[in-house]
Design an enzyme around this catalytic site. Sequence first.
Site, PDB file in Angstrom:
ATOM      1  NE  ARG A  82      -3.936  -2.084   2.145  1.00  0.00           N
ATOM      2  CZ  ARG A  82      -3.773  -3.039   3.041  1.00  0.00           C
ATOM      3  NH1 ARG A  82      -2.845  -2.925   3.967  1.00  0.00           N
ATOM      4  NH2 ARG A  82      -4.543  -4.102   3.022  1.00  0.00           N
ATOM      5  CE  LYS A 117      -1.889  14.149 -12.990  1.00  0.00           C
ATOM      6  NZ  LYS A 117      -2.361  14.741 -14.253  1.00  0.00           N
ATOM      7  CD  GLU A 125       4.876  16.984 -21.592  1.00  0.00           C
ATOM      8  OE1 GLU A 125       4.174  17.970 -21.315  1.00  0.00           O
ATOM      9  OE2 GLU A 125       4.413  15.817 -21.650  1.00  0.00           O
ATOM     10  CE  LYS A 182       4.037  17.721 -12.888  1.00  0.00           C
ATOM     11  NZ  LYS A 182       4.054  16.586 -13.762  1.00  0.00           N
ATOM     12  CD  GLU A 237      -5.418  16.542 -13.486  1.00  0.00           C
ATOM     13  OE1 GLU A 237      -4.212  16.302 -13.567  1.00  0.00           O
ATOM     14  OE2 GLU A 237      -6.253  16.197 -14.328  1.00  0.00           O
ATOM     15  NE  ARG A 256      -0.537  17.105 -11.190  1.00  0.00           N
ATOM     16  CZ  ARG A 256       0.243  16.281 -10.526  1.00  0.00           C
ATOM     17  NH1 ARG A 256       0.090  16.149  -9.224  1.00  0.00           N
ATOM     18  NH2 ARG A 256       1.163  15.570 -11.130  1.00  0.00           N
ATOM     19  CG  ASN A 274      -3.483  16.793 -18.147  1.00  0.00           C
ATOM     20  OD1 ASN A 274      -2.454  16.149 -18.248  1.00  0.00           O
ATOM     21  ND2 ASN A 274      -4.261  16.732 -17.085  1.00  0.00           N
ATOM     22  CG  HIS A 307      -1.041  16.099 -22.026  1.00  0.00           C
ATOM     23  ND1 HIS A 307      -0.449  17.299 -22.323  1.00  0.00           N
ATOM     24  CD2 HIS A 307      -0.075  15.349 -21.433  1.00  0.00           C
ATOM     25  CE1 HIS A 307       0.808  17.285 -21.913  1.00  0.00           C
ATOM     26  NE2 HIS A 307       1.069  16.116 -21.381  1.00  0.00           N
ATOM     27  CG  HIS A 359      -3.038  11.130 -23.168  1.00  0.00           C
ATOM     28  ND1 HIS A 359      -3.518  11.408 -21.913  1.00  0.00           N
ATOM     29  CD2 HIS A 359      -1.704  11.306 -23.100  1.00  0.00           C
ATOM     30  CE1 HIS A 359      -2.507  11.747 -21.125  1.00  0.00           C
ATOM     31  NE2 HIS A 359      -1.398  11.700 -21.819  1.00  0.00           N
ATOM     32  CG  HIS A 378       3.997  11.655 -23.618  1.00  0.00           C
ATOM     33  ND1 HIS A 378       2.627  11.488 -23.541  1.00  0.00           N
ATOM     34  CD2 HIS A 378       4.294  12.691 -22.789  1.00  0.00           C
ATOM     35  CE1 HIS A 378       2.127  12.371 -22.690  1.00  0.00           C
ATOM     36  NE2 HIS A 378       3.113  13.110 -22.219  1.00  0.00           N
TER      37      HIS A 378
END
Length: 360
Positions: free
Chosen positions: A122, A144, A186, A228, A238, A242, A246, A249, A253, A266
């Site tokens: 965990r 993330k 980025e 960031k 998020e 935040r 993206n 993105h 994606h 990417h």
Amino acid sequence: MNMQTLHVDLAQRRYPIHVGSGLLTNKELWLPYLRGKQVLVISDENVAPHYLPPIDEALQSDGRQVGQLVLPPGEQEKTMLRFSEALHALAMLRANRDACVVALGGGVVGDLAGFAAACWMRGIDFVQMPTTLLAMVDSSVGGKTAVDLPEGKNLVGAFHQPRAVIADITTLSTLPQRELSAGLAEVVKYGAIFDEGFFAWLEDHTTDLLARRDEVIIEAILRSCQHKANVVARDETEQGDRALLNFGHTFGHALETATEYGSLLHGEAVSIGMLLAARLSAQLGRSTVHDSDRLGALLRRLQLPVELPGGHTPAYLLELMRLDKKSLSGALRLILWRGIGHAEIVRDIPESNVLAVLRA
Ligand code: NAD
Ligand code: GLY
């Protein structure tokens, strides 16, 4: 060793982002972030031969119990299968709660290793040692972690912050030029969404960036990481702004999924996606065509693709975009802009407009 340090301030704790040269060979810098005896180093086949031996040697000489998992490289390996290999490697190490995972590589290794650390018992510690520009400016910071499914990017993951980020630009000397440009996409993103001054600085330094001049690369990393760190400190999981990170993105994606994580990097998919988001903003009357042209020009000068690859219908790409994590109740929520430096979250965008930019 030449080093500068920023911090990510979270509600519960803060962690450092060390940026400079000669950091990985300076074990006194990073060994203290590894609290227990057991350490699993996860890397990939392009990175490990260059940078893993000195790290392994430092760990062994410090009396640590070390496991290694060296994965084949590439986005196609950011899978549940490789994730389960990472968990088995932790099991082989008989890793306890105070064990640590070290992610030595690009964003693929960082996302996968971080997710394994998030899930083992965990949640155990992990330290990011990013070796691509993209990972230094983005994926190693902010917690993330994820793996992909054939159905979509990053669909399985967790928020799990690293203990520290050690961004050693010495490692960029072996990075292929195409990967450097992907990382610059980025970097451009931060200027595009938050900071017109930084965007203009990038326009003035394209040659030095592509030539990897140390001071210019370090400045680009520090300015990116500061943006960031600021947004992650405000909105770790998020719930709000935040999501601005993206920008480009949702389109990107969908392109990565459509191309089966094979032909587009990417950062390249993000480059195409940012320009589509800027064009959509202009089409909706939220920004000027002049700003999207300026973005396209900068991306081109950084040797990035800006046009959609052929072979995918707009309807199929739109279908993939609906599964994006920013969509809510099946309705598209995209990051658009009011112009350079001013991104915004926009809900309920008519799908006809999205189809129009995908067709254009
Ligand atoms: P990557 O990890 O695939 O690395 C790119 C390529 O460069 C790989 O072939 C790798 O083996 C090679 N490489 C890495 N370092 C090298 C070095 N120093 N010398 C020579 N070769 C080297 O890709 P990436 O661009 O670093 O990361 C992309 C991934 O990051 C995507 O999966 C993306 O979804 C993820 N990402 C995550 C976040 C986040 O917040 N977690 C943010 C942005 C991107
Ligand atoms: N790369 C997007 C984020 O970290 O939120």
